[in-house]
Design a protein around this motif. Structure first.
Motif, PDB file in Angstrom:
ATOM      1  N   THR A 175       8.605 -32.012  31.580  1.00  0.00           N
ATOM      2  CA  THR A 175       8.638 -30.553  31.681  1.00  0.00           C
ATOM      3  C   THR A 175       7.449 -30.042  32.503  1.00  0.00           C
ATOM      4  O   THR A 175       6.307 -30.430  32.260  1.00  0.00           O
ATOM      5  N   ILE A 176       7.742 -29.173  33.453  1.00  0.00           N
ATOM      6  CA  ILE A 176       6.697 -28.549  34.268  1.00  0.00           C
ATOM      7  C   ILE A 176       6.827 -27.032  34.170  1.00  0.00           C
ATOM      8  O   ILE A 176       7.872 -26.506  33.765  1.00  0.00           O
ATOM      9  N   ASP A 177       5.761 -26.344  34.542  1.00  0.00           N
ATOM     10  CA  ASP A 177       5.769 -24.891  34.634  1.00  0.00           C
ATOM     11  C   ASP A 177       5.905 -24.545  36.118  1.00  0.00           C
ATOM     12  O   ASP A 177       5.080 -24.941  36.935  1.00  0.00           O
ATOM     13  N   LEU A 178       6.946 -23.811  36.441  1.00  0.00           N
ATOM     14  CA  LEU A 178       7.286 -23.527  37.839  1.00  0.00           C
ATOM     15  C   LEU A 178       7.228 -22.024  38.083  1.00  0.00           C
ATOM     16  O   LEU A 178       7.784 -21.242  37.310  1.00  0.00           O
ATOM     17  N   SER A 179       6.538 -21.623  39.168  1.00  0.00           N
ATOM     18  CA  SER A 179       6.444 -20.196  39.470  1.00  0.00           C
ATOM     19  C   SER A 179       6.254 -19.992  40.969  1.00  0.00           C
ATOM     20  O   SER A 179       5.743 -20.875  41.664  1.00  0.00           O
ATOM     21  N   PRO A 180       6.647 -18.823  41.501  1.00  0.00           N
ATOM     22  CA  PRO A 180       6.382 -18.515  42.907  1.00  0.00           C
ATOM     23  C   PRO A 180       4.880 -18.456  43.165  1.00  0.00           C
ATOM     24  O   PRO A 180       4.108 -17.980  42.332  1.00  0.00           O
ATOM     25  N   SER A 181       4.464 -18.914  44.313  1.00  0.00           N
ATOM     26  CA  SER A 181       3.037 -18.965  44.635  1.00  0.00           C
ATOM     27  C   SER A 181       2.460 -17.591  44.948  1.00  0.00           C
ATOM     28  O   SER A 181       1.288 -17.323  44.668  1.00  0.00           O
ATOM     29  N   ASN A 182       3.262 -16.708  45.536  1.00  0.00           N
ATOM     30  CA  ASN A 182       2.757 -15.416  46.009  1.00  0.00           C
ATOM     31  C   ASN A 182       2.811 -14.344  44.935  1.00  0.00           C
ATOM     32  O   ASN A 182       3.764 -14.271  44.150  1.00  0.00           O
TER      33      ASN A 182
END
Length: 289
Positions: A175-182
Motif C-alpha cells: 500500500t502506498i499513499d498517492l497524490s498529485p504533486s502540484n
C-alpha cells in the motif's frame, strides 16, 4: 494541552479534553492524530514544534470520516476521508466542512491574491489542498521499496509516500499513499481530476507488472520442468545402460566371450564395448535373459 499549561491559561485544574499517552499513541497509529512534533528535527528547527504539546489536538466526527488537526504544521488542517474510489463524495464533504469552519466567528484563512492560501510548508502553497488515496500496488513494490511505483507515478504528475505519510515506509501489503504533486497554479477540481486519472493509469501499470511477473514465473516453471525432464531422462538412460551391462555379464557367464563387430545380424545402435575389443549390442544382450 497538559493540565499545568491548561490551568495557567484557563484557571481550571484539569483539561477536560486531555487524552492519555496510550490513547494518543493509539490515534497516531490509526492515522487519526499527528505524530510527536517535538521528535521531528525539521519541525523543531523551523520553530513549528515549539511548546509541544500545548495547543495541539484533534476533532474527529462520529463516523471517523472528518478530522481537524489543531496546531500541527498549520493552525488548522481539515481532512475528509472515505473508503473506495468515489472521489467526488469526499471532495463535496470537504467543501461543506470548509464552509462551516469559515463561518465560525474569528476564523479567517490567510490568503494571497498571487499565491493562494498561505501554509507552513511551501509545497502546499496555492490551493492548500492535498488529495490522496491509499492504493495497493504489490507488483510495483515487490522488491520492498517504492522505487518502481515512484518511477511509474512521476510521469503522471503524482507523488508517492508511505502508508503513514511523508517519511514513512510503504505498507507490507504494497500500500502506498498517492497524490498529485502540484498545489500551486492548479485548481481544486483539477487536483481531483488529476488524481482520478493518475490512479487509473497507475493501476494499469500495476496490472502490466502483474502480467510480467506471471510470465517470468511461467518461464521459470517451464525451465525447471525441462531441467527435471532432462534429469529424469539421464537417470533413465543410466538405468538402461546398467541393466544392459548386467545382462551382458550374465551372457558372458553363460559362455559368450565376445561377438565380432562384423556380425551384421546385430543392430549397431547401442553398442557396449568389451575391454578386449568385442562388441555386444543391447538387443543381443536382451536375448540372453
Amino acid at each position: 494541552t497538559p493540565d499545568a499549561a491548561w490551568k495557567e491559561v484557563t484557571g481550571q485544574a484539569k483539561n477536560p479534553n486531555l487524552m492519555s499517552d496510550a490513547k494518543y499513541k493509539e490515534l497516531v497509529k490509526a492515522h487519526v492524530m499527528f505524530k510527536d512534533m517535538d521528535a521531528d528535527p525539521y519541525l523543531k528547527s523551523a520553530g513549528i514544534a515549539s511548546d509541544w504539546q500545548c495547543g495541539r489536538g484533534c476533532y474527529r466526527s462520529a463516523d471517523g470520516g472528518f478530522i481537524i488537526w489543531f496546531g500541527e504544521e498549520d493552525q488548522l488542517r481539515i481532512m475528509c476521508m472515505a473508503k473506495g474510489f468515489v472521489l467526488n463524495s469526499v471532495f463535496d464533504r470537504l467543501h461543506t466542512a470548509l464552509d462551516a469552519v469559515e463561518a465560525i466567528d474569528g476564523i479567517e484563512f490567510a490568503t494571497s491574491s498571487k499565491y493562494g492560501y498561505v501554509t507552513s510548508c511551501p509545497s502546499n502553497l496555492g490551493t492548500g489542498m492535498r488529495a490522496s488515496v491509499h492504493v495497493k500496488v504489490p507488483n510495483l513494490t515487490s522488491d520492498g521499496t517504492d522505487t518502481k511505483a515512484k518511477a511509474a507515478a512521476k510521469p503522471l504528475g503524482l507523488s508517492v509516500r508511505g502508508k503513514g505519510g511523508e517519511h514513512t515506509p510503504i505498507g507490507a501489503d504494497g500500500t502506498i499513499d498517492l497524490s498529485p504533486s502540484n498545489r500551486l497554479f492548479i485548481t481544486e477540481a483539477e487536483i481531483v481530476t488529476k488524481l482520478y486519472n493518475g490512479i487509473k493509469l497507475l493501476l494499469e501499470k500495476e496490472a502490466e507488472a502483474h502480467r510480467l511477473a506471471r510470465a517470468i514465473d511461467e518461464r521459470e516453471h517451464q525451465a525447471r520442468s525441462a531441467q527435471a525432464a532432462l534429469e529424469d531422462a539421464r537417470k533413465g538412460a543410466l538405468a538402461t545402460a546398467m541393466s544392459a551391462k548386467r545382462r551382458m555379464v550374465e551372457c558372458v557367464r553363460n559362455g559368450v566371450s565376445s561377438l565380432s563387430p562384423a556380425a551384421s545380424s546385430f543392430p549397431n545402435w547401442c553398442p557396449l564395448f568389451f575391454p578386449h575389443g568385442g562388441v555386444l549390442c543391447c538387443q543381443a544382450a536382451s536375448s540372453c535373459s
